[in-house]
Scaffold this motif. Structure first.
Motif, mmCIF file in Angstrom:
data_model
loop_
_atom_site.group_PDB
_atom_site.id
_atom_site.type_symbol
_atom_site.label_atom_id
_atom_site.label_comp_id
_atom_site.label_asym_id
_atom_site.label_seq_id
_atom_site.Cartn_x
_atom_site.Cartn_y
_atom_site.Cartn_z
ATOM 1 N N SER A 14 -4.183 25.572 48.904
ATOM 2 C CA SER A 14 -3.635 26.930 48.855
ATOM 3 C C SER A 14 -4.116 27.636 47.584
ATOM 4 C CB SER A 14 -2.105 26.893 48.873
ATOM 5 O OG SER A 14 -1.620 26.386 47.641
ATOM 6 N N ASP A 15 -4.074 28.958 47.608
ATOM 7 C CA ASP A 15 -4.461 29.730 46.427
ATOM 8 C C ASP A 15 -3.574 29.370 45.237
ATOM 9 O OD1 ASP A 15 -6.431 30.964 47.905
ATOM 10 O OD2 ASP A 15 -5.247 32.779 48.304
ATOM 11 N N GLU A 16 -2.285 29.163 45.505
ATOM 12 C CA GLU A 16 -1.342 28.808 44.435
ATOM 13 C C GLU A 16 -1.707 27.457 43.802
ATOM 14 O OE1 GLU A 16 3.388 27.734 43.936
ATOM 15 O OE2 GLU A 16 2.743 28.863 45.695
ATOM 16 N N VAL A 21 -4.393 24.179 39.304
ATOM 17 C CA VAL A 21 -5.431 23.269 38.816
ATOM 18 C C VAL A 21 -6.361 23.992 37.849
ATOM 19 C CG1 VAL A 21 -7.418 21.861 39.490
ATOM 20 C CG2 VAL A 21 -5.305 21.731 40.801
ATOM 21 N N ASP A 22 -6.722 25.226 38.166
ATOM 22 C CA ASP A 22 -7.577 26.008 37.263
ATOM 23 C C ASP A 22 -6.918 26.187 35.902
ATOM 24 O OD1 ASP A 22 -9.531 26.215 39.166
ATOM 25 O OD2 ASP A 22 -9.018 28.276 39.765
#
Length: 183
Positions: A14-16, A21-22
């Motif tokens: 998912s984007d979230e 992680v980023d």
């Protein structure tokens, strides 16, 4: 839905989750850049699993820690601490208590973890982690780690950890190196 589509959907990030992680990668990179030469820099994994752990007391052969369970270390439904996080805590804190007992850093050779009641540790709960050295024989060490909910006293997990080695040993001079093989 065919198997290939189901597998692709299960592996989708998912984007979230991608943003989480980023941000961890960015925080780890910033920490590495701020370190002085010779400083020990935790790996991405160590930072991810152990960030927020607090050492409350340390003495030879004993470590007492507290840890507030972060959402990132809970199961997908967020209801309890993930089994992998428990194993990581037993591994890292078990290794640390061996060093606290005055022994050289060692590598794990065996761990046994009983997941007693993972539901006793939800996101936001404070855990009490007690580790003690069971003993040392030559280059072998044994440790015990108990993880409990600090508010309720319920045991979340218990682990025994076996470690081996003397990692600070000097290498043999190349003139005395003998290589044997069973091949």
């Amino acid at each position: 839905m065919d198997l290939k589509t189901a597998a692709a959907e299960a592996m989708r990030v998912s984007d979230e989750d991608g943003a989480r992680v980023d941000s961890l990668n960015q925080a780890a990179a910033a920490m590495r850049q701020s370190q002085k030469e010779g400083d020990v820099v935790p790996s991405f994994f160590e930072g991810f699993a152990l960030q927020g752990i607090r050492v409350d007391a340390i003495s030879p052969g004993r470590i007492l820690c507290s840890f507030t369970v972060p959402a990132r270390l809970t199961t997908a439904d967020g209801n309890h601490l993930a089994p992998g996080a428990v194993v990581s805590l037993v591994d890292e804190i078990g290794s640390a208590v061996s060093v606290a007992d005055g022994k050289h850093p060692k590598v794990s050779v065996d761990m046994s973890v009983s997941l007693v009641d993972l539901a006793a540790a939800a996101s936001g709960d404070v855990l009490r982690i007690t580790a003690r050295a069971l003993g040392h024989k030559g280059y072998y060490s044994g440790t015990h780690v108990l993880i409990a909910n600090a508010a309720t006293g319920k045991v979340v997990a218990e682990g025994r950890h076996s470690l081996f080695g003397k990692l600070k040993a000097a290498p043999l001079p190349s003139s005395t190196l003998i290589i044997k093989s069973n091949i």
